[in-house]
Design an enzyme around this catalytic site. Structure first.
Site, mmCIF file in Angstrom:
data_model
loop_
_atom_site.group_PDB
_atom_site.id
_atom_site.type_symbol
_atom_site.label_atom_id
_atom_site.label_comp_id
_atom_site.label_asym_id
_atom_site.label_seq_id
_atom_site.Cartn_x
_atom_site.Cartn_y
_atom_site.Cartn_z
ATOM 1 N N LYS A 52 0.739 -1.325 -0.203
ATOM 2 C CA LYS A 52 0.003 -0.030 -0.078
ATOM 3 C C LYS A 52 0.994 1.206 0.240
ATOM 4 C CE LYS A 52 -3.763 -2.250 2.164
ATOM 5 N NZ LYS A 52 -4.459 -2.736 3.537
ATOM 6 N N GLN A 96 -4.412 -1.909 9.722
ATOM 7 C CA GLN A 96 -4.292 -3.047 9.041
ATOM 8 C C GLN A 96 -4.794 -4.002 10.159
ATOM 9 O OE1 GLN A 96 -3.144 -3.497 5.791
ATOM 10 N NE2 GLN A 96 -3.894 -5.695 5.893
ATOM 11 N N ASP A 119 -11.068 2.577 4.100
ATOM 12 C CA ASP A 119 -11.461 1.080 3.965
ATOM 13 C C ASP A 119 -13.230 0.759 4.111
ATOM 14 O OD1 ASP A 119 -9.447 -0.627 3.851
ATOM 15 O OD2 ASP A 119 -8.892 -0.671 5.899
#
Ligand code: NAP
Length: 280
Positions: A52, A96, A119
């Protein structure tokens, strides 16, 4: 058979995004910023976060990787998120997953401002998705929809079957397909006679996490198959949830693993961050 090539589609999308970022920076001196929080030493998380951050730098985004020991307390982590919520250089924040057991995943997700929740996991954004309001949609399902659009796959009026109902993939993709005009059936671990449903699918999305879970004999001839699974075999090989080799001659379109849904997920994360940046 059309190979639904996520590498090709995401490359084209990221090139367009790079041009927009460069133009915005020339005009305003500002650029989109993404903060990625990683807790502990989970090797898969390290790889995902690394990808990412690398993609951000290639596209011209500002990015921050905040790595903390798994001993960090929940309240310390929430304070870090609060400060990122206030940081004008940051337009997208993600933590994460998975998190260590002593930290509540729900508390962490809810601490992220819904306007920076790229997200799309915050309950407010999930609610907006259900209500068909403009919010952030989780990256893997939105990436799948973009891959279908890029390959001109018709969705309206089709019968779609989604295997899996997770908050990250199965549930949101079933909503997105429904919103796009498909008639959607969700198959999960409690479903009776799943094969009846699976074999009726014009569009089959498989998000179970079991190698080669779906075989060619279960798939309708000419179906479009989206394989979300990422499974590492004992020999280190990465395979999907669908037996690609047997399925490829029966389907009209299919995603490879790797190189299908995976690259679309990262691309969509950057597109979501751009969307947040554009709003500021
Ligand atoms: P998950 O949270 O473990 O969910 C798996 C789903 O599969 C659950 O809904 C479960 O049903 C269902 N299931 C399990 N056994 C089943 C069975 N025998 N028959 C029918 N359904 C069954 O997994 P996930 O997070 O959605 O991820 C799924 C896969 O996608 C994993 O391989 C993951 O690594 C991969 N993934 C890939 C990407 C990407 O970018 N390519 C992103 C995210 C995830 P119940 O709800 O009844 O338990």
């Amino acid at each position: 058979m059309i190979l639904l090539d996520g590498n090709k589609s995401s490359k084209a999308r990221l090139e367009k995004l790079k041009e927009k970022v460069s133009a915005a920076e020339k005009k305003s001196g500002k650029k989109p910023g993404l903060a990625v929080i990683r807790i502990g030493e989970d090797p898969a998380s390290k790889i995902y976060v690394g990808k990412k951050v690398k993609t951000c730098s290639e596209i011209g985004f500002y990015s921050q990787e905040l790595h903390h020991s798994e001993k960090i307390s929940e309240s310390e982590l929430l304070k870090i998120i609060q400060s990122l919520n206030q940081n004008p250089k940051i337009h997208g924040i993600l933590t994460q997953l998975p998190l260590p057991k002593h930290i509540s995943e729900a508390a962490v997700i809810e601490a992220i401002s819904p306007e920076k929740d790229v997200d799309g996991f915050h309950p407010i954004n999930l609610g907006r998705l259900v209500a068909q309001q403009n919010g952030f949609v989780p990256c893997t399902p939105l990436g799948i929809m973009n891959l279908l659009v890029d390959n001109k796959i018709e969705i309206k009026g089709k019968r779609a079957v989604v295997i899996g109902r997770s908050r990250i993939v199965g549930r949101p993709i079933s909503l997105l397909l429904d919103h796009a005009g498909a008639t959607v059936t969700v198959v999960h671990s409690q479903t009776q006679n799943p094969n009846e449903m699976i074999s009726s699918a014009d569009i089959l999305v498989v998000a179970v996490g079991k190698p080669h879970f779906v075989k060619a004999d279960q798939i309708k001839k000419g179906a479009v198959v989206i394989d979300v699974g990422i499974n590492r075999l004992a020999d280190g090989k990465i395979v999907g949830d669908v037996d690609f080799e047997s399925a490829k001659d029966k389907v009209s379109a299919i995603t490879p693993v790797p190189g299908g849904v995976g690259p679309m997920t990262i691309c969509t994360l950057l597109e979501n961050t751009w969307k947040s940046f554009e709003r500021t």
